[in-house]
Design a protein around this motif. Structure first.
Motif, short mmCIF file in Angstrom:
data_model
loop_
_atom_site.label_atom_id
_atom_site.label_comp_id
_atom_site.label_asym_id
_atom_site.label_seq_id
_atom_site.Cartn_x
_atom_site.Cartn_y
_atom_site.Cartn_z
N GLY A 54 -46.91 -39.89 -20.26
CA GLY A 54 -46.55 -41.28 -20.49
C GLY A 54 -46.03 -41.51 -21.89
O GLY A 54 -45.05 -42.25 -22.09
N ALA A 55 -46.66 -40.88 -22.87
CA ALA A 55 -46.20 -41.03 -24.26
C ALA A 55 -44.80 -40.46 -24.43
O ALA A 55 -43.96 -41.03 -25.14
N VAL A 76 -49.75 -31.56 -26.48
CA VAL A 76 -51.02 -31.61 -25.76
C VAL A 76 -51.64 -30.23 -25.79
O VAL A 76 -51.01 -29.24 -25.39
N GLU A 77 -52.87 -30.14 -26.27
CA GLU A 77 -53.59 -28.87 -26.31
C GLU A 77 -54.61 -28.83 -25.19
O GLU A 77 -55.49 -29.70 -25.09
N ALA A 96 -55.09 -30.12 -14.27
CA ALA A 96 -53.95 -31.00 -14.53
C ALA A 96 -52.69 -30.53 -13.79
O ALA A 96 -51.59 -30.94 -14.13
N LEU A 97 -52.86 -29.70 -12.76
CA LEU A 97 -51.69 -29.18 -12.05
C LEU A 97 -50.83 -30.29 -11.47
O LEU A 97 -49.60 -30.22 -11.49
N ASP A 98 -51.47 -31.32 -10.94
CA ASP A 98 -50.69 -32.41 -10.36
C ASP A 98 -49.81 -33.06 -11.43
O ASP A 98 -48.62 -33.33 -11.20
N VAL A 151 -53.37 -35.06 -20.09
CA VAL A 151 -52.01 -34.56 -19.84
C VAL A 151 -51.15 -35.70 -19.31
O VAL A 151 -49.99 -35.86 -19.71
N GLY A 152 -51.73 -36.52 -18.43
CA GLY A 152 -50.99 -37.68 -17.94
C GLY A 152 -50.64 -38.64 -19.06
O GLY A 152 -49.53 -39.19 -19.10
#
Length: 325
Positions: A68-69, A78-79, A89-91, A63-64
């Motif tokens: 960035g992308a 993103v799946e 991935a909450l952060d 996810v990060g």
């Protein structure tokens, strides 16, 4: 044409990849395996590994990477396999994707779309049966979509990709195999407005996502008994279409909100609060709601069904509400 919810989603991803070279799909098993729910089946062979990217098993990392992308000018999809894994991935979602536009003083948009499967009813146990879209609807800086029909499954993705800010799309697992007719020219759809799926004058049934088919079933049962229901499909949970909510409640004077999330702190509570703020004097009876039981969702089939909203529970809630009128 005859198609399924899963196939409509796949076509939406294919269409986006064809429309814009900046679009790519990334996530666990989206490539050679074809996706955990077969949504991306065949896309690796069609578009290649640069645009259909298998990732390591680390939601925070991929996810990060998607954030960035997006900051770098791409349009990533993103799946995340199921909504419970999004908690890892909450952060990234809450502190980065949702906040960067504000924290940069409006300089950095994050045109990211995150897709994930939500909901129960498939005997996947407590850890894979969450309905947490209401949590995410609490967060400023993101849009929250819940496609419930073939048209929305086909059409919401491209509209979401055109948004300059993050959009989260919640696909209910019970819908993937739902089949029906979809127009050959089906394409992008509006993601800001609720849709009235059935018109009635006695009570408003307000719902979204995977509960829509069940609510329509309940409306049919009620019609057989002479009770005609409006069925409002919210489609977007953030922002909520307050105008559509107020319009249906003002027309019928009664409302039942159906939400697969747990009752306490749920999106149904927010919807009811909006009704109180905007349409209190239009009501002829207290607003009711049908939610999941306040327990971790059981694995056992009969217990799972007992814990979840059902057409029978909706019918009972409507009849109780009508009794107040």
């Amino acid at each position: 044409m005859k198609t399924s919810y899963r196939e409509a989603l796949r076509e939406s991803v294919r269409d986006a990849l064809q429309r814009d070279d900046r679009v790519f799909l990334m996530g666990e098993d989206v490539g050679a395996y074809g996706g955990s729910f077969a949504v991306s089946l065949g896309l690796l062979e069609e578009f290649g590994p640069e645009r259909i990217r298998d990732t390591p098993l680390s939601e925070s990392a991929f996810v990060g990477a998607g954030i960035g992308a997006a900051l770098g000018g791409m349009r990533p999809i993103v799946e995340i396999m199921t909504v419970n894994f999004s908690l890892l991935a909450l952060d990234q979602i809450v502190n980065n994707a949702a906040s960067l536009l504000h924290m940069s003083g409006g300089q950095f948009h994050v045109p990211l779309v995150i897709r994930m499967t939500t909901g129960a009813g498939r005997q996947l146990g407590a850890q894979h049966s969450h309905s947490l879209e209401g949590w995410y609807a609490h967060i400023p800086g993101v849009k929250i979509l819940a496609p419930a029909t073939l048209e929305d499954a086909r059409g919401m993705l491209w509209t979401a990709l055109e948004d300059p800010d993050p959009v989260l799309i919640f696909e209910h697992g019970s819908l993937y195999n739902v089949a029906g007719e979809l127009s050959d020219d089906a394409g992008p759809v509006d993601i800001s407005s609720a849709a009235l799926r059935r018109r009635g004058s006695d009570v408003s049934l307000i719902t979204y996502g995977g509960t829509l088919p069940m609510v329509l079933d309940a409306a049919g049962q009620l019609a057989a008994e002479g009770i005609e229901a409006d069925v409002l499909n919210l489609r977007s949970l953030r922002p909520l279409d307050e105008k559509a909510i107020v319009e249906t409640v003002s027309r019928t004077g009664k409302a039942v909100v159906v939400d697969e999330g747990w009752r306490s702190g749920s999106i149904s509570a927010e919807i009811i609060a909006r009704i109180m703020e905007r349409a209190f004097y239009e009501l002829d009876a207290p607003v009711a709601r049908v939610c999941s039981a306040e327990v971790p969702i059981p694995y056992s089939k009969h217990l799972e069904l007992a814990a979840l909203p059902s057409a029978e529970k909706v019918v009972a809630a409507v009849k109780e509400t009508m009794g107040h009128g």
